[in-house]
Design a protein around this motif. Structure first.
Motif, short mmCIF file in Angstrom:
data_model
loop_
_atom_site.label_atom_id
_atom_site.label_comp_id
_atom_site.label_asym_id
_atom_site.label_seq_id
_atom_site.Cartn_x
_atom_site.Cartn_y
_atom_site.Cartn_z
N THR A 1 39.74 47.98 50.04
CA THR A 1 39.15 47.15 48.99
C THR A 1 37.64 46.99 49.23
OG1 THR A 1 39.72 45.16 50.26
CG2 THR A 1 41.27 45.85 48.54
N ALA B 1 38.67 42.10 40.90
CA ALA B 1 39.24 41.05 41.74
C ALA B 1 40.73 40.92 41.48
CB ALA B 1 38.53 39.73 41.50
N ARG C 1 35.71 40.50 37.55
CA ARG C 1 36.97 39.80 37.32
C ARG C 1 38.16 40.77 37.32
NH1 ARG C 1 35.91 37.84 32.56
NH2 ARG C 1 34.84 35.94 33.24
N HIS D 1 42.57 43.72 43.22
CA HIS D 1 42.60 43.52 44.68
C HIS D 1 43.48 42.35 45.11
CE1 HIS D 1 38.51 45.69 45.61
NE2 HIS D 1 39.42 46.49 45.06
N HIS D 2 43.51 41.29 44.30
CA HIS D 2 44.10 40.04 44.78
C HIS D 2 45.13 39.41 43.84
CE1 HIS D 2 40.83 40.21 47.68
NE2 HIS D 2 39.96 40.26 46.69
N MET E 1 36.19 40.71 46.56
CA MET E 1 35.82 40.66 45.14
C MET E 1 35.98 39.27 44.54
SD MET E 1 34.36 43.36 44.03
CE MET E 1 34.20 42.64 42.40
N LEU E 2 36.90 38.49 45.02
CA LEU E 2 37.03 37.11 44.53
C LEU E 2 35.74 36.33 44.77
CD1 LEU E 2 40.66 36.03 45.52
CD2 LEU E 2 39.74 36.25 43.20
#
Length: 330
Positions: A233, A164, A161, A167-168, A317-318
């Motif tokens: 990423t 992610a 989490r 990254h996002h 990662m999401l």
């Protein structure tokens, strides 16, 4: 709120800024932290760490040394003293701190403040009472309990989490570049928090030359970094895959156990076992039981796709987070 311009005499001060809803000034060279306003001088930092005493060291890595420290007033914090060779550029350092200071997430170690004086660059973080994942998995002192699968799964989901989010979750995105078990810290409830995020970018911003060093730690570095030093990423996703293998196997990423294995590491050993139809044999016998077996094997499948040799074949990662959470939802 302090003045948005810090004069030369204040450069050695460490700022803890109070929360404010007011519009940020267009020009600011201190980060907007959510803590009550405190000013600490370099003298305070030296006193808090007992002059950076070796007995207070709780971590040592590529970016610097971490000390357990007690601030005036009694608050315990972690103080990271950046390596001098990697901490050039006062202006760049301050600019990068503005960004990192605003990054807030339940699975990222909170950055409380920073201090820049002379050639020294110091970061102050929340102290994590349960130390690092590395300490618990290695248990070198023999004094720690074995982390059961429910705790390890919680750590996997929380770390995913946090990563992610880096990254996002916002722009500019942050590539960690050094995901490893010692950079996943644990609070009193074993909620994981990713540490050292943004430091790789901070160091890059402060360097005046192009670095030819491969970012990362041996055993976690993705295979494509051998051809290119460009961090992505998807490189972080690979390193996270190694973390998952550590949680599943209880083994370190590298070591003498793997000297006769293709690749000479944990990843090579796990892939060889899977290829031979022995996936169950890689699971940590200390925690493997009838209740955990199925979810551990499903987590192993997620680790395998994170560790794809081709970066484009790895999930973002999401999606990794969604896969991990989906195990418990079934």
């Amino acid at each position: 709120m302090v003045d948005s311009k810090v004069n030369g005499s204040d450069d050695q001060n460490l700022y803890f800024l109070s929360s404010s809803r007011s519009k940020e000034p267009l020009s600011i060279n201190i980060a907007m932290f959510e803590q009550p306003l405190l000013k600490l001088t370099s003298v305070d930092i030296v006193e808090a760490t007992n002059n950076f005493c070796k007995a207070n060291i709780i971590g040592d890595g590529g970016f610097g040394t971490v000390y357990k420290a007690t601030l005036p007033g009694g608050k315990t914090v972690a103080v990271k003293k950046l390596s001098r060779a990697k901490a050039q550029g006062h202006r760049e350092f301050i600019a990068e701190m503005e960004t990192l200071g605003k990054v807030k997430h339940r699975n990222l170690v909170p950055l409380f403040g920073y201090c820049s004086y002379g050639e020294e660059k110091v970061l102050v973080y929340e102290y994590m009472v349960n130390g690092s994942l590395d300490q618990w998995l290695r248990n070198r002192t023999g004094t720690l309990d074995v982390l059961d699968w429910s705790k390890r799964y919680k750590i996997a989901v929380g770390a995913a989490r946090g990563l992610a989010f880096l990254h996002h979750g916002f722009i500019p995105h942050i590539i960690h570049r050094d995901i490893k078990a010692s950079n996943i810290l644990l609070n009193e409830d074993f909620e994981p928090k990713v540490a050292d995020f943004g430091l790789a970018r901070l160091i890059s911003a402060c360097e005046t030359h192009v670095s030819t060093e491969i970012a990362g730690t041996f055993g976690y570095i993705p295979p494509e970094y051998g051809q290119s030093w460009k961090s992505t990423t998807r490189g972080d996703v690979y390193s996270f895959g190694v973390i998952l293998l550590e949680l599943l196997t209880g083994k370190e990423p590298t070591g003498p156990d793997f000297k006769d294995i293709h690749g000479g590491n944990l990843v090579g050993w796990v892939f060889e076992k899977i290829k031979n139809g022995q996936a169950v044999d890689v699971l940590d016998l200390l925690i493997l039981d009838a209740d955990s077996k199925q979810t551990m094997l499903q987590t192993l499948q997620i680790a395998v796709i994170c560790l794809s040799e081709n970066p484009a074949s790895r999930p973002i990662m999401l999606h990794v987070l969604k896969f991990l959470k989906g195990i418990k939802d079934e």
